[in-house]
Design a protein around this motif. Structure first.
Motif, short mmCIF file in Angstrom:
data_model
loop_
_atom_site.label_atom_id
_atom_site.label_comp_id
_atom_site.label_asym_id
_atom_site.label_seq_id
_atom_site.Cartn_x
_atom_site.Cartn_y
_atom_site.Cartn_z
N SER A 158 48.83 33.96 51.71
CA SER A 158 48.99 35.30 51.65
C SER A 158 48.12 36.07 50.68
CB SER A 158 50.71 35.07 50.86
OG SER A 158 50.83 34.45 49.70
N LEU A 159 47.28 35.30 50.08
CA LEU A 159 46.40 36.16 49.18
C LEU A 159 45.57 37.15 50.27
CD1 LEU A 159 45.02 33.42 46.67
CD2 LEU A 159 46.51 35.20 46.36
N GLY A 160 45.27 38.19 49.60
CA GLY A 160 44.58 39.55 50.47
C GLY A 160 43.09 39.06 50.56
N TRP B 26 38.74 39.61 42.75
CA TRP B 26 39.99 38.96 42.33
C TRP B 26 40.72 39.27 43.91
CZ3 TRP B 26 44.48 42.57 42.31
CH2 TRP B 26 44.39 43.98 42.31
N ARG B 27 42.08 38.64 44.06
CA ARG B 27 42.82 38.77 45.15
C ARG B 27 44.14 38.89 44.69
NH1 ARG B 27 41.31 33.46 48.50
NH2 ARG B 27 42.52 34.55 49.93
N GLU B 28 44.92 39.50 45.77
CA GLU B 28 46.54 39.85 45.35
C GLU B 28 47.29 39.28 46.50
OE1 GLU B 28 49.36 43.64 45.01
OE2 GLU B 28 47.30 43.87 45.19
N VAL C 4 45.01 37.00 41.20
CA VAL C 4 44.23 35.84 40.96
C VAL C 4 42.79 36.45 40.67
CG1 VAL C 4 43.48 33.59 41.58
CG2 VAL C 4 45.89 34.50 42.39
N VAL C 5 42.12 36.01 39.80
CA VAL C 5 40.59 36.29 39.35
C VAL C 5 40.04 34.89 39.85
CG1 VAL C 5 38.93 36.61 37.99
CG2 VAL C 5 41.14 37.73 37.48
#
Length: 338
Positions: free
Chosen positions: A36-38, A81-83, A89-90
């Motif tokens: 699910s992280l972008g 980072w990702r969201e 999340v760095v």
């Protein structure tokens, strides 16, 4: 060959391993789904809150956690980072052009801020300041090639016309000006010389450092009146507590950034050696290659160029004493560690 399908148990175990790379003690990302992280994005760390950092990307700001292999992220860092579902999340930290750091009480290096262009060493007539703290900041700035500025706040408390006025601040201004350091005098309370300070900060990333109570946050509030910045006076009731509890980065409308950092009582240099320390004293380092002995400690050796310069008043006795005190502290810490 057809791709082998994983069982639910296998998929859960893989997710747990992946989440372990994100999780730390107290980190609630146990159930995050990696899928699910972008996409990866670049961002700027604008604040640090213990296990979290605030990352700014475009017009969005989000609190983020760090991967287990990403350590010592600080305000001013550029990160990838990702969201996922408003959780950031760095993934990594981009190379830094500068890093201000100091040892903690255990001797481990603790980063303070990254990618800064200039350091504003802020002092005031009250509370009482010490030249050795100023010199410690200057050493760190010289070694990191960060432009140092001595910022005198509470100019309204310096009454040069009064016969009872202390000459300490004026002597400090003269001493560091003679060494070639830029000195700026302001008053946050009376809004004096604030335009000069604005011009100095324009187009650069600067950090305000110094003791608690010297007015760093008050100055930033003058520069950025629309920001909600907590300010307060030192008193017996607040002794030992800092108004600023974490480093925070602010943007100027005309360009440039500033970082407000918590006040500290000392700035350790235990991670340096004597040669690095003397390099941080710009007027002393030019004498080191003129001593008779290459490994001269500049204490009692014959034909020591620094001792001769001291005798002829070519260098400041106060600055030389400050250098010796820093080296002595480093030696004391080294002895304790062994």
């Amino acid at each position: 060959m057809a791709k082998r399908r994983l069982s639910k148990q296998q998929s859960r175990r893989i997710r747990q391993k992946q989440n372990a790379s994100i999780s730390r003690a107290g980190n609630p990302l146990e159930d995050i789904d990696e899928d699910s992280l972008g996409a990866e994005r670049h961002g700027l760390v604008t604040a640090h809150f213990g296990q979290q950092v605030q990352v700014e990307s475009e017009s969005e700001r989000l609190r983020c956690y760090m991967r287990a292999n990403v350590t010592a992220v600080v305000t001013g860092d550029q990160v990838v980072w990702r969201e996922a579902d408003k959780i950031g999340v760095v993934e990594s930290v981009l190379p830094r052009k500068s890093l201000l750091q100091r040892p903690d009480s255990y001797g481990n290096l603790k980063p303070v801020a990254a990618n800064i262009d200039q350091i504003l060493i802020t002092i005031a007539p009250q509370p009482e300041y010490h030249h050795n703290l100023i010199d410690r900041y200057l050493v760190s700035a010289e070694l990191q090639d960060i432009e140092p500025v001595l910022l005198i706040n509470k100019l309204d408390l310096i009454d040069t016309d009064s016969p009872d006025a202390s000459p300490t601040v004026q002597e400090t201004i003269q001493q560091y000006s003679d060494l070639g350091y830029r000195v700026v005098q302001v008053s946050a309370k009376q809004n004096e010389n604030i335009d000069e300070l604005k011009h100095l900060l324009q187009g650069k990333t600067s950090i305000f450092v110094g003791q608690s109570g010297v007015g760093k946050s008050s100055l930033i509030k003058r520069l950025l009146p629309s920001e909600e910045i907590l300010i307060g006076d030192l008193s017996e009731a607040t002794k030992g507590r800092h108004t600023t509890t974490h480093s925070q980065l602010y943007h100027f409308i005309d360009g440039g950034n500033c970082i407000d950092s918590p006040g500290i009582r000392e700035f350790g240099l235990w991670h340096l050696d004597a040669e690095q320390v003397i390099y941080g004293f710009r007027e002393l380092r030019k004498f080191t290659d003129k001593c008779k002995f290459r490994n001269c400690s500049h204490t009692s050796e014959p034909q020591c160029a620094l001792q001769l310069a001291l005798e002829h008043n070519t260098i400041s006795a106060q600055r030389f004493d400050s250098y010796q005190r820093i080296v002595s502290t480093i030696n004391d810490v080294t002895i304790k560690q062994h």
